[in-house]
Motif scaffolding. Structure first.
Motif, PDB file in Angstrom:
ATOM      1  N   ILE A 629      -5.002  -0.930   5.625  1.00  0.00           N
ATOM      2  CA  ILE A 629      -6.110   0.054   5.213  1.00  0.00           C
ATOM      3  C   ILE A 629      -5.536   0.698   4.134  1.00  0.00           C
ATOM      4  N   THR A 630      -6.073   0.348   2.837  1.00  0.00           N
ATOM      5  CA  THR A 630      -5.363   1.253   1.855  1.00  0.00           C
ATOM      6  C   THR A 630      -6.615   1.815   0.961  1.00  0.00           C
ATOM      7  N   PHE A 631      -6.419   3.154   0.502  1.00  0.00           N
ATOM      8  CA  PHE A 631      -7.052   3.956  -0.391  1.00  0.00           C
ATOM      9  C   PHE A 631      -7.046   3.797  -1.827  1.00  0.00           C
ATOM     10  N   SER A 632      -8.021   3.907  -2.599  1.00  0.00           N
ATOM     11  CA  SER A 632      -7.826   3.998  -4.046  1.00  0.00           C
ATOM     12  C   SER A 632      -7.266   5.364  -4.211  1.00  0.00           C
ATOM     13  N   SER A 633      -6.588   5.273  -5.473  1.00  0.00           N
ATOM     14  CA  SER A 633      -6.205   6.856  -5.921  1.00  0.00           C
ATOM     15  C   SER A 633      -7.277   7.807  -6.019  1.00  0.00           C
ATOM     16  N   VAL A 634      -8.508   7.450  -6.390  1.00  0.00           N
ATOM     17  CA  VAL A 634      -9.863   8.327  -6.371  1.00  0.00           C
ATOM     18  C   VAL A 634     -10.704   7.600  -5.453  1.00  0.00           C
ATOM     19  N   GLU A 635     -10.876   7.990  -4.130  1.00  0.00           N
ATOM     20  CA  GLU A 635     -11.481   7.447  -3.092  1.00  0.00           C
ATOM     21  C   GLU A 635     -12.689   8.118  -2.651  1.00  0.00           C
ATOM     22  N   LYS A 636     -13.744   7.387  -2.168  1.00  0.00           N
ATOM     23  CA  LYS A 636     -15.023   7.967  -1.708  1.00  0.00           C
ATOM     24  C   LYS A 636     -14.664   8.282  -0.529  1.00  0.00           C
ATOM     25  N   GLY A 651      -0.212   7.279   8.256  1.00  0.00           N
ATOM     26  CA  GLY A 651       0.133   7.128   6.865  1.00  0.00           C
ATOM     27  C   GLY A 651      -0.735   5.933   6.356  1.00  0.00           C
ATOM     28  N   PHE A 652      -1.432   6.090   4.947  1.00  0.00           N
ATOM     29  CA  PHE A 652      -2.036   5.222   4.354  1.00  0.00           C
ATOM     30  C   PHE A 652      -1.539   4.888   2.923  1.00  0.00           C
ATOM     31  N   PRO A 653      -1.205   3.908   2.600  1.00  0.00           N
ATOM     32  CA  PRO A 653      -0.945   3.341   1.162  1.00  0.00           C
ATOM     33  C   PRO A 653      -2.093   3.703   0.126  1.00  0.00           C
ATOM     34  N   VAL A 661      -5.539   2.336 -14.267  1.00  0.00           N
ATOM     35  CA  VAL A 661      -4.227   1.619 -14.825  1.00  0.00           C
ATOM     36  C   VAL A 661      -4.823   0.145 -15.116  1.00  0.00           C
ATOM     37  N   ASP A 662      -3.877  -0.291 -15.713  1.00  0.00           N
ATOM     38  CA  ASP A 662      -4.139  -1.954 -16.073  1.00  0.00           C
ATOM     39  C   ASP A 662      -4.384  -2.839 -14.965  1.00  0.00           C
ATOM     40  N   ALA A 663      -3.479  -2.706 -14.019  1.00  0.00           N
ATOM     41  CA  ALA A 663      -3.400  -3.514 -12.908  1.00  0.00           C
ATOM     42  C   ALA A 663      -2.988  -2.925 -11.580  1.00  0.00           C
ATOM     43  N   PRO A 664      -3.407  -3.304 -10.446  1.00  0.00           N
ATOM     44  CA  PRO A 664      -3.260  -2.462  -9.170  1.00  0.00           C
ATOM     45  C   PRO A 664      -1.802  -2.363  -9.135  1.00  0.00           C
ATOM     46  N   GLU A 665      -1.470  -1.117  -8.673  1.00  0.00           N
ATOM     47  CA  GLU A 665       0.112  -0.847  -8.214  1.00  0.00           C
ATOM     48  C   GLU A 665      -0.033   0.267  -7.226  1.00  0.00           C
ATOM     49  N   LEU A 666       1.338   0.237  -6.669  1.00  0.00           N
ATOM     50  CA  LEU A 666       1.503   1.393  -5.573  1.00  0.00           C
ATOM     51  C   LEU A 666       1.442   2.733  -6.141  1.00  0.00           C
ATOM     52  N   CYS A 667       0.825   3.456  -5.709  1.00  0.00           N
ATOM     53  CA  CYS A 667       0.780   4.992  -6.045  1.00  0.00           C
ATOM     54  C   CYS A 667       1.797   5.591  -5.181  1.00  0.00           C
ATOM     55  N   GLY A 668       1.693   5.592  -3.971  1.00  0.00           N
ATOM     56  CA  GLY A 668       2.444   6.185  -2.985  1.00  0.00           C
ATOM     57  C   GLY A 668       1.783   6.137  -1.634  1.00  0.00           C
ATOM     58  N   LEU A 669       2.072   7.177  -0.934  1.00  0.00           N
ATOM     59  CA  LEU A 669       1.752   6.878   0.538  1.00  0.00           C
ATOM     60  C   LEU A 669       1.147   8.545   0.988  1.00  0.00           C
ATOM     61  N   GLY A 771       1.872 -10.779  -9.196  1.00  0.00           N
ATOM     62  CA  GLY A 771       0.718 -11.508  -8.739  1.00  0.00           C
ATOM     63  C   GLY A 771       0.172 -11.224  -7.496  1.00  0.00           C
ATOM     64  N   ARG A 772       0.823 -10.620  -6.460  1.00  0.00           N
ATOM     65  CA  ARG A 772       0.099 -10.414  -5.398  1.00  0.00           C
ATOM     66  C   ARG A 772      -0.170  -9.000  -5.127  1.00  0.00           C
ATOM     67  N   PRO A 773      -0.795  -8.554  -3.916  1.00  0.00           N
ATOM     68  CA  PRO A 773      -1.196  -7.270  -3.765  1.00  0.00           C
ATOM     69  C   PRO A 773       0.178  -6.265  -3.835  1.00  0.00           C
ATOM     70  N   PRO A 774       0.231  -5.072  -4.432  1.00  0.00           N
ATOM     71  CA  PRO A 774       1.528  -4.491  -4.553  1.00  0.00           C
ATOM     72  C   PRO A 774       1.935  -3.849  -3.245  1.00  0.00           C
ATOM     73  N   ILE A 775       1.501  -4.084  -1.977  1.00  0.00           N
ATOM     74  CA  ILE A 775       2.385  -3.854  -0.777  1.00  0.00           C
ATOM     75  C   ILE A 775       1.868  -4.771   0.269  1.00  0.00           C
ATOM     76  N   VAL A 776       2.804  -5.171   0.961  1.00  0.00           N
ATOM     77  CA  VAL A 776       2.722  -6.135   1.916  1.00  0.00           C
ATOM     78  C   VAL A 776       2.222  -5.658   3.147  1.00  0.00           C
TER      79      VAL A 776
END
Length: 802
Positions: A629-636, A651-653, A661-669, A771-776
């Protein structure tokens, strides 16, 4: 396993669902980021991927303790924009205030723990002394049955009081508490182990339990008591009991509380044994999983304060204003101060004592484990459906109290009945001490003997534990205790100590182990007396106590220093070191230390300092589960609320996505507690846009500080309208932008060591290939537990890896 006791930290896999709700699983799947197949790094057929299991962990309830969810503590330093702004804005005076407060709290912990330790000793000496004095007076008047009735009745009343406190007010106060403190300092937040109610029951339950004549000590519970005091001060008091201190807002985080509780644990040992240096070493060797030099200084300062407090109070008691509390003070055992001169036969005897201590200690741990599991099985049977009449007797707290009463009667029968089998011994001539003893203390109990004689077995059984140890350590009269009496006393104490530990009273192991060890040590000294030239029976008794302590608890340095401070005999240092090393080495060949066994039995997910051998054959990606379960940096807002309602993840990524940003990247937790505070503040926008600067102006870092035990915001406290649910919130200001990450191909052994050494709660696993999601996935404490890993890969159970 009980799903209600499931253990979860990740913001990914559903691992903490109390009911198998299909809607929850559908929610996870619909909101999950894609979890691509692993490739390339699984090279051995043994490591083929298999279906993942639900992560659960159960606590084995000892004597019916309730089962609660287990969580980890946030020892990691959170670095988000809000906290960084707070660091930058702190003035020099605030920094000095924080430092002064840390040392002030260390001072207060030492003062309060010292006072509590002294109060415990006064209470036990007076309550137990009055009981023994009354029994002795009845015996002198040949009223044997009345004496037994008073003795057993007093013990039963005191035991019932201790059991009732534990059963009805604070079940977490039962036992010594050292395993729970050890687990807490490792990062495990078990339910109510440091609560104010636990502190109250620990103090008074320990007084009643020790005064009731149980083969338990008040020294182990003092470690738990000191930790509870430190926790109460560190969290700024208790809102539940209307004890709060707003000035302690700086310490509303797990990292600072951990340091304070480490000081409290050390102070508890110092207060119990008058061993300040031993207390520091105990915290370093046995209790703490994380250490640094600054903590060493504060811990040493705290134990020094305890030593000064005890010294001052004992001097006050020398004016005979403390009732039956003798002038000996707290347990300071006087061992023969002559210089021990030992030869080769003496060293062989010391080696023999060390081997005996290792064998008897490992057997003791094995039997304690079996007895505790038996109590658990009995309690589970007691909770099964029964007729109403029997159910009222056996259900819940009533069963605990009934078990305590049974053990109390058995202990009283042994303590009063076994001395009848001992023959009376003529009083020694020329002794400075009055014989037979008049009063509650002393070496020469008259019991049923004629004038001029004493009962040596009654001198051990019908005494407080501290006085019994003093008698065994005595070197004034070699033949004071006959060999048969020492054998009977050892068997009795050894057996009673095993069946007593685990009942619903605060009970320490130090004193029972010292009693049993000193009895067989003195026995060896008597048997080898003709061969020894420089070691008397008192010194042999001390070495026996050291060997049994090493065999059960598997500590070396701290035990050595504690015993030397207890006896004030530094000349015994070489022999003490030798016997501890031998006993620990022998016992380690059979099983683990008693505290490690109890931690495992209670189901506490304790991270060992070393990784299991089979972990070298696995990688981090093998045990982290998906999807996440991940959240966007600006989430609904609605998505966040739904995730918080449907899961208990802590904890949620957070993923930065276009257009930011240009491509999805891990912002943090982002932590669950921080999300709740943010949603409670209702600072939302209608459009999906960055507005973190506005949040930084509105919120303060202290708004996100961790509340006391169980007092934080819950998702049920949120009241959001339908309109607010469709709005957006910027997570950047509260997202930890520097979480610890490992690549998915890192060996699980290295990841486990990293996780433990850094005191983490979440460890992000990132992909190796682009080329994969930023967090496994996310690794949490549960993912390193042998039960979980071997559940995923049972083939490792039958393999022996060196």
């Amino acid at each position: 396993m009980d799903e209600k006791s499931s253990y979860s930290e990740r913001g990914g896999v559903v691992v903490d669902i109390e009911k198998n709700d299909e809607s929850v699983l559908m929610f996870v799947e619909s909101n999950a980021s894609s979890f691509s197949e692993r490739e390339g790094f699984m090279r051995e057929p043994l490591l083929n991927l298999k279906s993942r299991v639900v992560n659960t962990s159960s606590q084995i309830a000892i004597v019916g303790a309730k089962v609660y969810p287990i969580e980890s503590l946030d020892y990691e330093i959170i670095e988000n924009e809000l906290i960084k702004q707070d660091w930058r804005s702190r003035k020099r005076v605030e920094i000095y205030q924080y430092i002064v407060l840390k040392w002030t709290l260390a001072l207060l912990i030492g003062l309060l723990t010292g006072f509590v330790g002294f109060f415990n000793n006064i209470a036990v000496e007076n309550i137990a002394g009055f009981k023994l004095l009354l029994t002795s007076n009845l015996m002198l008047h040949q009223k044997h049955f009345q004496a037994f009735a008073v003795f057993a009745g007093s013990n039963m009343i005191l035991a019932t009081c201790a059991a009732a406190l534990c059963a009805f007010i604070a079940p977490a106060a039962a036992g010594s508490g050292i395993p729970e403190v050890k687990a807490y300092l490792n990062g495990v937040d078990a339910h109510s182990i440091l609560a104010p109610s636990t502190l109250f029951v620990k103090i008074f339950g320990s007084i009643f339990g020790v005064s009731a004549g149980f083969v338990v000590g008040k020294e182990g519970p003092m470690v738990h008591t000191g930790s509870c005091i430190a926790n109460l001060l560190g969290q700024g008091g208790s809102r539940k009991y209307h004890l709060t201190w707003k000035c302690l807002r700086y310490f509303k985080n797990d990292r600072d509380r951990r340091d304070l509780i480490t000081c409290g644990a050390a102070a508890g040992v110092a207060a119990a044994f008058r061993a300040p240096v031993g207390g520091v070493l105990f915290a370093l060797e046995e209790a703490a999983s994380w250490w640094r030099s600054a903590l060493l200084w504060r811990t040493f300062f705290t134990t020094a304060v305890v030593a000064v407090v005890l010294r001052t109070l004992i001097q006050v008691c020398r004016s005979d204003i403390c009732g039956l509390f003798g002038q000996g003070g707290l347990i300071m055992f006087d061992v023969n101060s002559t210089i021990p001169a030992y030869n080769t036969p003496d060293l062989l005897a010391v080696i023999l004592i060390g081997v005996l201590g290792g064998l008897l200690g490992s057997l003791y741990n094995y039997l304690v484990d079996k007895v505790l599991r038996t109590y658990t099985i009995i309690n589970e049977y007691a909770h099964s459906p029964l007729p109403d009449f029997y159910q009222s007797i056996w259900k819940g707290p009533a069963f605990k109290i009934l078990l305590v009463i049974t053990i109390s009667l058995l202990t009283s029968c042994c303590a009063y009945g076994l001395p009848w089998f001992a023959q009376c011994i003529p009083c020694p001539t020329g002794s400075e001490e009055k014989c037979p003893t008049q009063g509650h203390a002393g070496n020469y109990k008259i019991f049923q003997c004629q004038p001029g004689h004493y009962n040596d077995l009654a001198s051990l059984f019908l005494n407080t534990n501290d006085d019994a140890i003093r008698n065994l350590f005595s070197s004034k009269n070699i033949n004071e205790f006959r060999i048969s009496s020492l054998v009977i006393f050892f068997i009795g104490i050894y057996s009673l100590g095993i069946i007593t530990y685990g009942i619903a009273v605060p009970s320490g192991l130090f004193i029972p182990v010292i009693l049993a060890g000193s009895s067989y040590g003195r026995l060896v000294g008597r048997l080898l007396g003709s061969l020894s030239s420089g070691l008397d029976v008192g010194l042999f008794s001390l070495l026996g106590a050291a060997s049994f302590l090493g065999g059960t608890m598997r500590m070396t340095v701290s035990l050595c220093v504690i015993l030397l401070e207890l006896t004030d005999n530094l000349l015994m240092l070489p022999l003490m070191m030798l016997v501890l090393l031998i006993s620990k080495s022998v016992a380690d060949s059979f099983n683990k230390g008693v505290y490690d066994q109890i931690v495992k039995m209670k189901g506490l997910p304790y991270m060992e300092s070393h990784a299991e051998p089979y972990m070298r054959h696995l990688v981090a990606g093998d045990v982290c589960s998906g999807p996440l379960i991940t959240f966007s940096s600006v989430e609904k807002v609605g998505n966040i609320l739904h995730a918080l309602q449907m899961t208990r993840h802590n904890g949620f990524p957070v993923i930065d996505e276009p257009p930011f940003v240009d491509a999805p990247e891990l912002c943090g937790l982002v932590l669950r507690s921080h999300l709740l505070v943010l949603l409670k503040g209702k600072k939302f926008t209608k459009n999906r846009e960055l507005f973190g600067s506005e949040i930084l102006r509105i919120f303060h870092a202290f708004d996100f500080a961790k509340a006391g035990s169980g007092k934080g915001l819950k998702v049920e406290d949120l009241e959001l309208s339908e309109e607010e649910m469709e709005m957006y919130v910027d997570l950047h200001p509260i997202t930890n932008a520097s979480p610890y990450t490992v690549v998915e191909t890192m060996s699980l052994a290295k990841a486990a060591v990293l996780f433990r050494e850094l005191g983490l709660r979440h460890l992000c696993v990132v992909p190796k290939t682009p080329g994969r999601p930023p967090i496994v996935g996310i690794l949490t404490r549960h993912d390193f537990m042998p039960e979980h890993v071997l559940g995923l890969y049972p083939q490792f159970i039958s393999h022996n890896y060196s």
